[in-house]
Structures are given as structure tokens and as C-alpha cells.
Scaffold this motif. Sequence first.
Motif, mmCIF file in Angstrom:
data_model
loop_
_atom_site.group_PDB
_atom_site.id
_atom_site.type_symbol
_atom_site.label_atom_id
_atom_site.label_comp_id
_atom_site.label_asym_id
_atom_site.label_seq_id
_atom_site.Cartn_x
_atom_site.Cartn_y
_atom_site.Cartn_z
ATOM 1 N N GLN A 35 36.639 -13.515 26.383
ATOM 2 C CA GLN A 35 35.934 -12.249 26.192
ATOM 3 C C GLN A 35 36.884 -11.172 25.677
ATOM 4 O OE1 GLN A 35 34.251 -12.105 30.085
ATOM 5 N NE2 GLN A 35 32.200 -12.657 29.375
ATOM 6 N N LEU A 38 38.135 -12.159 22.004
ATOM 7 C CA LEU A 38 37.145 -11.972 20.949
ATOM 8 C C LEU A 38 36.841 -10.493 20.715
ATOM 9 C CD1 LEU A 38 34.658 -14.918 21.438
ATOM 10 C CD2 LEU A 38 36.697 -14.741 20.038
ATOM 11 N N ASP A 41 39.471 -9.660 18.336
ATOM 12 C CA ASP A 41 39.221 -10.314 17.048
ATOM 13 C C ASP A 41 38.101 -9.616 16.289
ATOM 14 O OD1 ASP A 41 41.090 -12.166 17.706
ATOM 15 O OD2 ASP A 41 39.740 -13.890 17.784
ATOM 16 N N ARG A 42 37.017 -9.335 17.001
ATOM 17 C CA ARG A 42 35.814 -8.853 16.326
ATOM 18 C C ARG A 42 35.956 -7.444 15.782
ATOM 19 N NH1 ARG A 42 31.402 -11.096 20.662
ATOM 20 N NH2 ARG A 42 31.537 -13.290 20.070
ATOM 21 N N GLN A 80 27.369 -9.487 23.781
ATOM 22 C CA GLN A 80 26.346 -9.751 22.759
ATOM 23 C C GLN A 80 26.778 -9.247 21.365
ATOM 24 O OE1 GLN A 80 23.165 -11.478 23.180
ATOM 25 N NE2 GLN A 80 24.467 -12.158 24.851
ATOM 26 N N ARG A 81 27.967 -9.565 20.984
ATOM 27 C CA ARG A 81 28.546 -9.198 19.698
ATOM 28 C C ARG A 81 28.674 -7.686 19.503
ATOM 29 N NH1 ARG A 81 29.387 -13.991 17.503
ATOM 30 N NH2 ARG A 81 30.589 -13.043 15.870
#
Lengths: 178, 270
Positions: A35, A38, A41-42, A80-81
Motif C-alpha cells: 500500500q 504503490l 509509485d502512483r 481505490q487508486r
Amino acid sequence: MPLRCPPMLQELLDRLFSRGTTPKTSRETVKRRLQILLAHDRTELSPAVVEKMRQEILEVVSRYVEIDPEHSEFSLENDQRTTILTANLPIRGIKEFFPGLPKADEVAIAEADTAAAEVPGVSEVPEVTEGVPPGMASPEAPADFPPDTLDLSLLDVIDAAIDPKTLPNPSTDGKQTL
Amino acid sequence: MSRIIVVTSGKGGVGKTTCTANLGMALAQRGHKVAVVDADFGLRNLDLLLGLENRIVYTAVEVLAGECRLEQALVRDKRQPNLVLLPAAQNRTKDSVSPDQMRKLVNALTKVFSYILVDSPAGIEMGFLNAIAPAKEALVVTTPEISAVRDADRIVGLLEANGIRNAHLIINRIKPAMVAQDKMMSVKDVQEILAIPLIGVIPDDEKVIVSTNRGEPLVLAADANQRGLAGQALQNIVRRLEGETVPFLDLTPPADDFLARLRRLFRPTE
């Protein structure tokens, strides 16, 4: 983008995984690691940018309150992105604005849970809304600090803040969650 | 209207090619005309998993160079006449083909085939860009491991950035017994993290390796026992691709007896 783990992130990770009495299962550990990984990363924010943002946010908050940089936490997470920026800034005391006003150094550490700023998609620099610990000031107040003229109602706010009844219990590690 | 689906993952070795071979075969078994395209130039594998490696004469590279017709490069599957393979060259690099050329090749295939599955190479470089160039949909394959999930997440972002919004998740090699003991992320954990719709869950199964040894995709096996849960999971993915609502397989391990539960209570956390 090569992802180096910034020291403060490492510290956060260490604290997250060493604390608590029951050891975490490897399933919980890997999920948590992912979590955090990412979230970084995102957003496509480089560790350098995150660090700069952290310093600037600390700088702004420090104008109003004394914070404990050693124990502040700053993290990006994902749900959730959607990326969420969370800052946990333990407040040591309120800044002294005017000579003669009582210094609020006795105000124990409270925790300002800097609430979620959503970073939709890419690298928009998020806006931070700040939660104010109970018994310190009303959420509207900090916008006018410091006022141009001496406003006596301000005294009440600060008195309320150092009222022992509203202080967190010092024996409980000085921390209080909102 | 043909469907062009890229099978991709980011990380290597998570089961892209196995999925492509089996899904292609299962679609063909259901009566569709299917072409599977190996986009892994330089490190081709799809021919091996389909057992067609000895029948390759020409590859996509010769077609593009005008040295043969597209039809000559297609390898027909003797076991399943609805399925053809367009092989990749083994002696060229991934840079020997461009995204435009891939689009041209695949568009030519749409005139005959109703499903075109493109097997993407690992990574996010040229080979990946070639593979996704013609695709309208994507199947993202991952395993419940940290590196595979991270790479899959990167791929989802890149697919979106390249205009492929129809992406579904396949979670491969799940070990239900490990999940039950909290030693592996569950399907729900992975799906929550990646946050794209799930289309299949394939349990880890030794039968997959055996079928690879033989060059016979699992879904070709005559009886259900030979296909195993993995084979059934792959067939279910195909049904879901076609719009059917198929419940996910129940992969919970058989209930523990009292002793096993007692043992777990005293085992250190892992």
C-alpha cells in the motif's frame, strides 16, 4: 523512476511494523508494504519532491505552532487508486505571537492529524487541510493569525488551551488521537 | 467486430503465456476463430506452450518484411482447427518491430478471426508497447506476491495512459492453504490493492507444469480431473470474457480438524 526509500519513510515503516504486542502475519506485512509502495509509485512524485513538500508543510505549520519534527510522520497512501497524503504532526505548543501573552509551552503534545488531500492521478501537489486538536483553538481561528490588532478574545482561546482540564494526560505518552 | 485482447503483467514468469495459450484454446473450443499472437520477439514461448514449435516456418518479421504472406506465417493447430498462432521471431530483438507494424498485422487478422490474443513480453519497454498498440482490452496477470503486484500496478497505469481502459485482473498461482494461514495475500487483498475488476483466479496446480511439458494446454484435457481446478478456472475466465456470470471457484482448503487449529495457535507467526 528508481524508488529510494527516504529515511523518514523507513522510520515510519520501522515504527509501524515493530510496534504492538502481537507480531503481524506476513500477509498483513506485505499488504501494508504494498500500500505504501504503490502510493509512491502512483503519484509519480520523486522522493526528492515528497521531501520538499514535507519540509514546506512543516515550515507552514511551524509558523503557527511548535511541532516536534522528530516525531512527525508524513506518508502517502492509496485507496481505490486514489492517493492520500497523511501528516501526523505532534504539537508541542502554540507559538508566542505577542510579548506579554502567556507562553503556551505547557501545552502537552497533541496530535494534529493532517487530513487527507486527494491526489487524483498524477503529480498535482495536494492541498493540506489541518485538523486542530480539541481545546486549542476553533478551526476558523488560525486563518487570521496573527491578527493586526490585539484582539482580546484571543486571550480566551489561549487560556482555554492551557486549561489543565482540557490537557491530555501526560502519563499517556503525551499523545492523543483525534 | 473482433476483440483484440493483450495479455500482460509487467513481471516475467507470472503466467502470461500459459494464460494466453489456454484462453486462446478455450475460446477456440467454444467455436470462435482465434489467433494468438506472440509479441515476445527474441524470447518466444507461446509456440512451446501450444506444442507448435516444430511447425513454425515463417514469423511475423518475415510477414512485415514482405518475404511471405500473413497466411503462410500462421501455424494452424491440428487438435483445434479454430486456433492459429502467429509466431514471433526468435533471432531478432524486440526493437525489430514497431507499434505501427503490430497494429497493421493485427488489423489484418481481424478480417478472419473474432478473437486475437496478444501475448506481451515482460517489462514496459518496446516489446510491451508493441503488444499493447493494437489492443482494445487487456488481461493483467499477477501472482499474490509483492513484486508481481507492484509491476501489475505499473502496467495498469501504463494501459490507462495508452487509452486501454478495459482491463481485467487474473490472479494466478494462489495457494489457498497459505492464504488460510495468513502467509499469502488473498484474492481480496490483491484486488483491493490493484482496484481493477477481477476476471479470474487460478489456483497453483502442478498439472500446469505437466501440461507445459507436453505442449498441451490444460483446457485440452479430455476429463475434468486432468484439467484440474486450474483448467476449470481458465475455462471460467473465457465464459466471463463472453459476458457470462460465473461464480468464482471455491478455493477454501478443507476445514481444519481440531488438532490442526490447536497447532496453529502455538505456531509462531510467519
